[in-house]
Design an enzyme around this catalytic site. Structure first.
Site, PDB file in Angstrom:
ATOM      1  N   SER A 161      -9.880   2.111   0.486  1.00 26.78           N
ATOM      2  CA  SER A 161     -10.930   2.245   1.485  1.00 26.78           C
ATOM      3  C   SER A 161     -12.051   3.063   0.876  1.00 26.78           C
ATOM      4  O   SER A 161     -11.803   4.003   0.112  1.00 26.78           O
ATOM      5  CB  SER A 161     -10.375   2.956   2.727  1.00 26.78           C
ATOM      6  OG  SER A 161     -11.452   3.423   3.526  1.00 26.78           O
ATOM      7  N   SER A 162     -13.291   2.712   1.210  1.00 26.09           N
ATOM      8  CA  SER A 162     -14.422   3.488   0.692  1.00 26.09           C
ATOM      9  C   SER A 162     -14.331   4.932   1.144  1.00 26.09           C
ATOM     10  O   SER A 162     -14.827   5.838   0.484  1.00 26.09           O
ATOM     11  CB  SER A 162     -15.743   2.882   1.171  1.00 26.09           C
ATOM     12  OG  SER A 162     -15.835   1.539   0.770  1.00 26.09           O
ATOM     13  N   ARG A 163     -13.695   5.142   2.293  1.00 27.84           N
ATOM     14  CA  ARG A 163     -13.610   6.501   2.823  1.00 27.84           C
ATOM     15  C   ARG A 163     -12.537   7.357   2.133  1.00 27.84           C
ATOM     16  O   ARG A 163     -12.460   8.551   2.404  1.00 27.84           O
ATOM     17  CB  ARG A 163     -13.332   6.454   4.336  1.00 27.84           C
ATOM     18  CG  ARG A 163     -14.545   6.011   5.167  1.00 27.84           C
ATOM     19  CD  ARG A 163     -14.267   6.163   6.644  1.00 27.84           C
ATOM     20  NE  ARG A 163     -15.462   5.957   7.450  1.00 27.84           N
ATOM     21  CZ  ARG A 163     -15.751   4.822   8.111  1.00 27.84           C
ATOM     22  NH1 ARG A 163     -14.915   3.802   8.064  1.00 27.84           N
ATOM     23  NH2 ARG A 163     -16.849   4.719   8.823  1.00 27.84           N
TER      24      ARG A 163
ATOM     25  N   GLY B 137     -20.746  -1.797   1.030  1.00 26.36           N
ATOM     26  CA  GLY B 137     -20.929  -1.288  -0.325  1.00 26.36           C
ATOM     27  C   GLY B 137     -19.900  -0.256  -0.742  1.00 26.36           C
ATOM     28  O   GLY B 137     -18.861  -0.087  -0.098  1.00 26.36           O
TER      29      GLY B 137
ATOM     30  N   ASP C 196      -8.753  -4.078   7.579  1.00 29.32           N
ATOM     31  CA  ASP C 196      -9.400  -3.945   8.895  1.00 29.32           C
ATOM     32  C   ASP C 196      -8.991  -5.123   9.772  1.00 29.32           C
ATOM     33  O   ASP C 196      -9.811  -5.950  10.150  1.00 29.32           O
ATOM     34  CB  ASP C 196     -10.917  -3.882   8.705  1.00 29.32           C
ATOM     35  CG  ASP C 196     -11.328  -2.661   7.911  1.00 29.32           C
ATOM     36  OD1 ASP C 196     -11.056  -1.537   8.367  1.00 29.32           O
ATOM     37  OD2 ASP C 196     -11.889  -2.830   6.806  1.00 29.32           O
TER      38      ASP C 196
ATOM     39  N   GLN D 216      -7.654  -7.750   5.057  1.00 29.39           N
ATOM     40  CA  GLN D 216      -6.613  -7.495   6.063  1.00 29.39           C
ATOM     41  C   GLN D 216      -6.549  -6.024   6.455  1.00 29.39           C
ATOM     42  O   GLN D 216      -6.057  -5.684   7.526  1.00 29.39           O
ATOM     43  CB  GLN D 216      -5.245  -7.952   5.534  1.00 29.39           C
ATOM     44  CG  GLN D 216      -4.166  -7.928   6.616  1.00 29.39           C
ATOM     45  CD  GLN D 216      -2.762  -7.972   6.056  1.00 29.39           C
ATOM     46  OE1 GLN D 216      -2.491  -8.762   5.147  1.00 29.39           O
ATOM     47  NE2 GLN D 216      -1.859  -7.148   6.590  1.00 29.39           N
TER      48      GLN D 216
ATOM     49  N   GLU E 194     -11.346  -2.128  -5.283  1.00 23.37           N
ATOM     50  CA  GLU E 194     -10.685  -3.393  -5.651  1.00 23.37           C
ATOM     51  C   GLU E 194     -10.503  -4.326  -4.450  1.00 23.37           C
ATOM     52  O   GLU E 194     -10.402  -5.543  -4.604  1.00 23.37           O
ATOM     53  CB  GLU E 194      -9.323  -3.118  -6.313  1.00 23.37           C
ATOM     54  CG  GLU E 194      -9.416  -2.591  -7.736  1.00 23.37           C
ATOM     55  CD  GLU E 194     -10.085  -3.583  -8.689  1.00 23.37           C
ATOM     56  OE1 GLU E 194      -9.896  -4.804  -8.503  1.00 23.37           O
ATOM     57  OE2 GLU E 194     -10.818  -3.125  -9.593  1.00 23.37           O
ATOM     58  N   GLY E 195     -10.465  -3.750  -3.238  1.00 20.08           N
ATOM     59  CA  GLY E 195     -10.345  -4.589  -2.043  1.00 20.08           C
ATOM     60  C   GLY E 195     -11.563  -5.494  -1.892  1.00 20.08           C
ATOM     61  O   GLY E 195     -11.425  -6.720  -1.778  1.00 20.08           O
ATOM     62  N   HIS E 196     -12.749  -4.894  -1.937  1.00 22.84           N
ATOM     63  CA  HIS E 196     -13.975  -5.699  -1.873  1.00 22.84           C
ATOM     64  C   HIS E 196     -13.983  -6.756  -2.977  1.00 22.84           C
ATOM     65  O   HIS E 196     -14.302  -7.925  -2.747  1.00 22.84           O
ATOM     66  CB  HIS E 196     -15.221  -4.817  -2.086  1.00 22.84           C
ATOM     67  CG  HIS E 196     -15.426  -3.761  -1.055  1.00 22.84           C
ATOM     68  ND1 HIS E 196     -15.164  -2.436  -1.293  1.00 22.84           N
ATOM     69  CD2 HIS E 196     -15.887  -3.832   0.225  1.00 22.84           C
ATOM     70  CE1 HIS E 196     -15.463  -1.729  -0.213  1.00 22.84           C
ATOM     71  NE2 HIS E 196     -15.894  -2.551   0.728  1.00 22.84           N
TER      72      HIS E 196
END
Lengths: 282, 282
Positions: free
Chosen positions: A185-187, A31, A150, A148, A35-37
């Site tokens: 990244s979510s982080r 969650g 991860d 990619q 934009e990656g997700h």
């Protein structure tokens, strides 16, 4: 968009979809979409007739000292974004149902889980392979979409799928980046403005490697050395590792061959960042 | 009866069966059939519209010092027996295809694999769970048939299936016995005629326990003590362990509750024998 929480209900829903001849595309996530997700979701929508997205912040892949509790969550925003993309089903299982007590089973991939990210996160990948094995058994999709960014996770999951004969195809989708090249990244929201300034250290360093390979350099030692020197120009960021590995096996390589992963991890303050590129000799 | 060796061919064949609405029953075996195996096949034939039997002597569940090389094999006899029972498909995968190098993945169930048989066979159950996870992914049956003789294996596999959300039902079928009560096992042919004479020690001991429970005894310590005394009357057999465990969790219990497993292992000469009963208070 339907939101399903129960595991049995999800299994039944997917069984019905398959019986109707639908091609299920699956995007497993934790969650807090960027934009990656969304690029994975879009690809699934394009290639499959039914797209299922899961959101589950998986406690088993976090170490006790890691950020499970403060991992960013925003289910309402996520749902809006999925609706806009026309996603059919959002799967949001509950932790107690995913890991009923006593939960005793784990799926483990050896060797390629103990290098790279596995050094500083020794139990992490076992948590990832176990949850993804479970989700694949629940959804039984035709295709699973992974990012990619991860890359080690993706190679490990592909290996698990191959070794355990899980009948699913994997599509690896390109890393989506901010304007200055920082991998999404979510982080990233953890980064203070100062830390954010030093975050492009990773892509700058990787682009150095890319250029070296493009101009004919194959020696990973030389490439790594130059990368370290470039990274050093960002005094606020601290390099953790640089790894050159085979794309398929994730075995460390000393020479760049066709499809070599160059991956690195670094800290901006306390925040761990990872990035990678895939290179081939010219 | 069709014999299929290739994994991909088997997956395609099963996908076709499922698409045609067939209910697949699956009997995983290591071959060299006795009436115990055949009872599982008959039950599947009765309950399912397509029965698939696999024969694979799985090297991963044998320790280096164990009997992998001399494990009894007789594929031609096995095929005749399956044909007589009207089995649709025999799956005989090749070791190199099941475990392509490098094979890095394993499925592991904790706790209930380290007691009972797990004490003298520490890696055994990891080999069993990994191969069965693979076979279930290949065949994707509706029902899997297992024998009660290997009760710990059955409980562990049920736990794996539950924990990993594998969509298959498990039917546990009763142990089939020789006239004198010895549980049928492919390994019984190892027994010399002298060893064979002492093999009923196991069932005699278990029947003692059964009678005690029937007459109201619930204390597992007392039951075990009496069982040991009975076993001692067979000087040629050597007791390894007696275990009273809960039917569902396989946790050791001190009092017989509804559905308690009483299991034991022993040696007749060098040959390891196991047996068990499931008891309930009257």
């Amino acid at each position: 968009m339907e939101q399903i929480t129960g595991i049995r209900k999800m299994q039944q829903h997917c069984a019905t979809l398959r019986a109707q001849g639908e091609k299920i595309g699956f995007v497993p996530t934790m969650g807090h979409f960027h934009e990656g997700h969304l690029s994975l979701v879009k690809r699934s929508k394009k290639e499959c007739s039914a797209t299922i997205v899961s959101i589950f912040v998986n406690p088993m892949q976090f170490a006790p000292h890691e950020d499970f509790d403060r991992y960013p969550r925003d289910i309402n925003r996520d749902k809006k974004l999925l609706k806009q993309l026309g996603v059919e089903v959002l799967f949001t299982p509950k932790t107690g149902q995913i890991y009923p007590e006593p939960f005793l089973t784990s799926v483990f991939v050896d060797e390629i889980t103990t290098i790279g990210e596995g050094v500083s996160r020794p139990k992490h990948f076992q948590g990832v392979t176990t949850i993804v094995a479970k989700l694949l058994n629940i959804v039984q999709p035709a295709v699973m979409y992974l990012g990619q960014k991860d890359i080690q996770q993706a190679v490990i999951l592909k290996k698990m799928i191959h070794d355990l004969n899980i009948p699913v195809s994997v599509r690896l989708c390109p890393t989506i980046r901010e304007k200055d090249g920082l991998a999404m990244s979510s982080r990233n929201i953890y980064l203070s403005s100062k830390e954010r300034q030093s975050a492009p250290a990773l892509i700058t360093t990787l682009r150095t490697a890319e250029k070296m390979v493009e101009s004919g350099e194959k020696d990973c030692k030389k490439i790594t050395k130059k990368m370290e020197a470039v990274f050093d120009r960002f005094p606020k960021a601290k390099l953790d590792y640089i790894l050159c590995a085979d794309y398929k096996s994730f075995k460390p390589v000393s020479k760049v061959n066709s499809r070599t992963i160059i991956a690195l991890a670094a800290y901006a303050g306390d925040i761990r960042l990872i990035d990678n590129i895939i290179v081939s000799p010219p």
